[in-house]
Scaffold this motif. Structure first.
Motif, PDB file in Angstrom:
ATOM      1  N   LEU A   8       0.832  -1.215   0.000  1.00 44.96           N
ATOM      2  CA  LEU A   8       0.000   0.000   0.000  1.00 44.96           C
ATOM      3  C   LEU A   8       0.859   1.255   0.000  1.00 44.96           C
ATOM      4  CD1 LEU A   8      -1.742  -2.334   1.401  1.00 44.96           C
ATOM      5  CD2 LEU A   8      -3.054  -0.470   2.411  1.00 44.96           C
ATOM      6  N   THR A   9       0.518   2.188  -0.883  1.00 39.87           N
ATOM      7  CA  THR A   9       1.244   3.445  -0.916  1.00 39.87           C
ATOM      8  C   THR A   9       0.366   4.576  -1.425  1.00 39.87           C
ATOM      9  OG1 THR A   9       3.225   4.589  -1.731  1.00 39.87           O
ATOM     10  CG2 THR A   9       2.165   3.032  -3.231  1.00 39.87           C
ATOM     11  N   HIS A  10       0.661   5.774  -0.942  1.00 42.41           N
ATOM     12  CA  HIS A  10       0.039   6.988  -1.476  1.00 42.41           C
ATOM     13  C   HIS A  10       1.110   7.905  -2.052  1.00 42.41           C
ATOM     14  CE1 HIS A  10       1.329   8.147   2.569  1.00 42.41           C
ATOM     15  NE2 HIS A  10       1.366   9.396   2.123  1.00 42.41           N
ATOM     16  N   GLU A  37      -5.202   6.622  -5.462  1.00 45.41           N
ATOM     17  CA  GLU A  37      -5.231   7.531  -6.612  1.00 45.41           C
ATOM     18  C   GLU A  37      -5.674   8.943  -6.251  1.00 45.41           C
ATOM     19  OE1 GLU A  37      -6.150   5.779 -10.667  1.00 45.41           O
ATOM     20  OE2 GLU A  37      -7.431   4.563  -9.344  1.00 45.41           O
ATOM     21  N   ASP A  38      -6.075   9.155  -5.025  1.00 38.25           N
ATOM     22  CA  ASP A  38      -6.348  10.520  -4.578  1.00 38.25           C
ATOM     23  C   ASP A  38      -5.058  11.271  -4.285  1.00 38.25           C
ATOM     24  OD1 ASP A  38      -9.164  10.327  -4.683  1.00 38.25           O
ATOM     25  OD2 ASP A  38      -9.161   9.249  -2.770  1.00 38.25           O
ATOM     26  N   SER A  39      -3.932  10.537  -4.246  1.00 37.78           N
ATOM     27  CA  SER A  39      -2.645  11.155  -3.919  1.00 37.78           C
ATOM     28  C   SER A  39      -1.604  11.013  -5.016  1.00 37.78           C
ATOM     29  CB  SER A  39      -2.081  10.548  -2.623  1.00 37.78           C
ATOM     30  OG  SER A  39      -2.959  10.748  -1.546  1.00 37.78           O
ATOM     31  N   CYS A  40      -1.692   9.984  -5.836  1.00 38.50           N
ATOM     32  CA  CYS A  40      -0.736   9.799  -6.925  1.00 38.50           C
ATOM     33  C   CYS A  40      -1.398   8.992  -8.037  1.00 38.50           C
ATOM     34  CB  CYS A  40       0.537   9.120  -6.440  1.00 38.50           C
ATOM     35  SG  CYS A  40       0.293   7.525  -5.643  1.00 38.50           S
ATOM     36  N   ALA A  41      -0.738   8.944  -9.189  1.00 33.79           N
ATOM     37  CA  ALA A  41      -1.321   8.316 -10.374  1.00 33.79           C
ATOM     38  C   ALA A  41      -0.769   6.906 -10.571  1.00 33.79           C
ATOM     39  CB  ALA A  41      -1.032   9.159 -11.609  1.00 33.79           C
ATOM     40  N   VAL A  42      -1.620   6.009 -11.035  1.00 34.82           N
ATOM     41  CA  VAL A  42      -1.193   4.651 -11.344  1.00 34.82           C
ATOM     42  C   VAL A  42      -0.056   4.661 -12.363  1.00 34.82           C
ATOM     43  CG1 VAL A  42      -1.939   2.540 -12.513  1.00 34.82           C
ATOM     44  CG2 VAL A  42      -3.367   3.543 -10.715  1.00 34.82           C
ATOM     45  N   SER A  43      -0.111   5.594 -13.296  1.00 35.15           N
ATOM     46  CA  SER A  43       0.904   5.663 -14.346  1.00 35.15           C
ATOM     47  C   SER A  43       2.292   5.987 -13.806  1.00 35.15           C
ATOM     48  CB  SER A  43       0.507   6.698 -15.396  1.00 35.15           C
ATOM     49  OG  SER A  43       0.353   7.975 -14.816  1.00 35.15           O
ATOM     50  N   ASP A  44       2.378   6.495 -12.590  1.00 37.96           N
ATOM     51  CA  ASP A  44       3.681   6.823 -11.998  1.00 37.96           C
ATOM     52  C   ASP A  44       4.540   5.586 -11.756  1.00 37.96           C
ATOM     53  OD1 ASP A  44       2.886   9.472 -11.918  1.00 37.96           O
ATOM     54  OD2 ASP A  44       2.384   9.447  -9.778  1.00 37.96           O
ATOM     55  N   PHE A  45       3.924   4.402 -11.746  1.00 36.54           N
ATOM     56  CA  PHE A  45       4.616   3.196 -11.301  1.00 36.54           C
ATOM     57  C   PHE A  45       5.074   2.298 -12.452  1.00 36.54           C
ATOM     58  CE2 PHE A  45       2.037   4.768  -7.876  1.00 36.54           C
ATOM     59  CZ  PHE A  45       2.856   4.650  -6.769  1.00 36.54           C
ATOM     60  N   GLY A  46       5.050   2.818 -13.658  1.00 39.85           N
ATOM     61  CA  GLY A  46       5.564   2.072 -14.789  1.00 39.85           C
ATOM     62  C   GLY A  46       4.776   0.816 -15.079  1.00 39.85           C
ATOM     63  N   GLY A  52      -5.295   0.658  -8.521  1.00 41.14           N
ATOM     64  CA  GLY A  52      -5.623   1.943  -7.932  1.00 41.14           C
ATOM     65  C   GLY A  52      -6.968   1.904  -7.216  1.00 41.14           C
ATOM     66  N   PHE A  53      -7.121   2.768  -6.231  1.00 47.32           N
ATOM     67  CA  PHE A  53      -8.407   2.908  -5.551  1.00 47.32           C
ATOM     68  C   PHE A  53      -8.628   4.370  -5.209  1.00 47.32           C
ATOM     69  CE2 PHE A  53      -5.423   2.515  -2.030  1.00 47.32           C
ATOM     70  CZ  PHE A  53      -5.891   3.445  -1.116  1.00 47.32           C
ATOM     71  N   ARG A  54      -9.892   4.719  -5.041  1.00 50.46           N
ATOM     72  CA  ARG A  54     -10.264   6.062  -4.595  1.00 50.46           C
ATOM     73  C   ARG A  54     -11.214   5.944  -3.410  1.00 50.46           C
ATOM     74  NH1 ARG A  54      -8.539  10.078  -7.866  1.00 50.46           N
ATOM     75  NH2 ARG A  54      -7.960   9.536 -10.012  1.00 50.46           N
ATOM     76  N   HIS A  55     -11.010   6.813  -2.460  1.00 50.54           N
ATOM     77  CA  HIS A  55     -11.803   6.802  -1.232  1.00 50.54           C
ATOM     78  C   HIS A  55     -13.295   6.924  -1.529  1.00 50.54           C
ATOM     79  CE1 HIS A  55     -12.645   7.501   3.013  1.00 50.54           C
ATOM     80  NE2 HIS A  55     -13.300   8.592   2.697  1.00 50.54           N
ATOM     81  N   ASP A  56     -13.665   7.851  -2.408  1.00 52.30           N
ATOM     82  CA  ASP A  56     -15.082   8.078  -2.705  1.00 52.30           C
ATOM     83  C   ASP A  56     -15.745   6.839  -3.286  1.00 52.30           C
ATOM     84  OD1 ASP A  56     -14.852  10.615  -1.741  1.00 52.30           O
ATOM     85  OD2 ASP A  56     -14.868  11.603  -3.697  1.00 52.30           O
TER      86      ASP A  56
END
Length: 247
Positions: A8-10, A37-46, A52-56
């Motif tokens: 798990l990471t943000h 994904e409320d803090s960073c983008a999935v695409s950042d991780f190559g 990805g998940f979102r709180h809402d």
């Protein structure tokens, strides 16, 4: 056996991705980055395995957080939802700031698959009555606790833990029914009340997982605060869990 490790990471710092890459697994296991994904983008991780998940979106499914954000207390929701929809036999959840001072393969191989919930710092209300999160636990609207609360409650410290598929299904049912609270009180309490086996990684705990287990952490190594730095890693004891190691 179908087992997954969720990391798990943000944040998407290079050191965090290197940490994820360094986690070695037993044959047949899989691992995924579980990214806020409320803090960073999935695409950042190559090209890593990223979910990805979102709180809402979790709230829309019916989960009841204790705050308007995933922290404090609700980081277990994406773990439970992912594990339930993918039908793993067991899922490990590891926060990005947990450090193991040996090969991760050795860490995983020392645990059997007896416990439905394996975690750290399991304790009962009477041993820590002033703990701040006991009262966060609430039953579904219009219902009462079916046991004497909070004296029958359990607490745990969950930067790293493991759940069985049966425990995942039971927790998801409870949470979507309306149970809520900080995960450090709800997971262990609900599972024990439902008859599941909860266990501690600490060989000195009353909840220890077996007679021959080794001690893999202490209250000095697994803690909420103060933080460890990456520079502190060189001073760590071998074969121990540390948290929080900030990148």
């Amino acid at each position: 056996m179908n087992i997954c490790v969720l990391f798990l990471t943000h944040e998407s710092k290079p050191s965090i991705m290197q940490h994820f890459d360094s986690i070695t697994l037993p044959a047949g296991w899989s691992k995924h980055l579980l990214v806020d994904e409320d803090s960073c983008a999935v695409s950042d991780f190559g090209n890593r395995n990223v979910i990805g998940f979102r709180h809402d979106n979790l709230v829309k499914l019916g989960y009841r957080p204790i705050a308007a954000t995933i922290v404090p207390g609700s980081a277990h929701f994406p773990v439970i939802e992912f594990a339930y929809t993918h039908q793993y036999d067991y899922v490990w959840a590891i926060e990005f700031d947990v450090h193991w001072t040996a090969n991760w393969l050795d860490f995983f191989n020392q645990f059997d698959h007896h416990a439905d919930f394996l975690t750290t710092q399991l304790r009962r209300f009477d041993s820590d009555p002033e703990w701040v999160w006991w009262d966060s636990m609430q039953s579904p609207p219009g219902t009462l606790f079916p046991w004497h609360h909070p004296h029958a409650s359990l607490a745990s410290f969950n930067p790293i833990y493991r759940l069985s598929s049966a425990a995942v299904a039971a927790l998801r049912r409870r949470f979507l029914w309306g149970w809520t609270g900080h995960n450090e009180v709800t997971i262990a309490t609900l599972l024990e009340q439902d008859g599941f086996i909860v266990a501690d990684m600490d060989s000195e705990s009353e909840f220890k997982r077996g007679p021959h287990c080794k001690r893999v952490y202490s209250l000095d190594t697994m803690r909420w605060r103060p933080e460890f730095s990456l520079q502190d890693v060189s001073t760590f004891q071998p074969n121990q869990l540390y948290h929080p190691v900030k990148h």
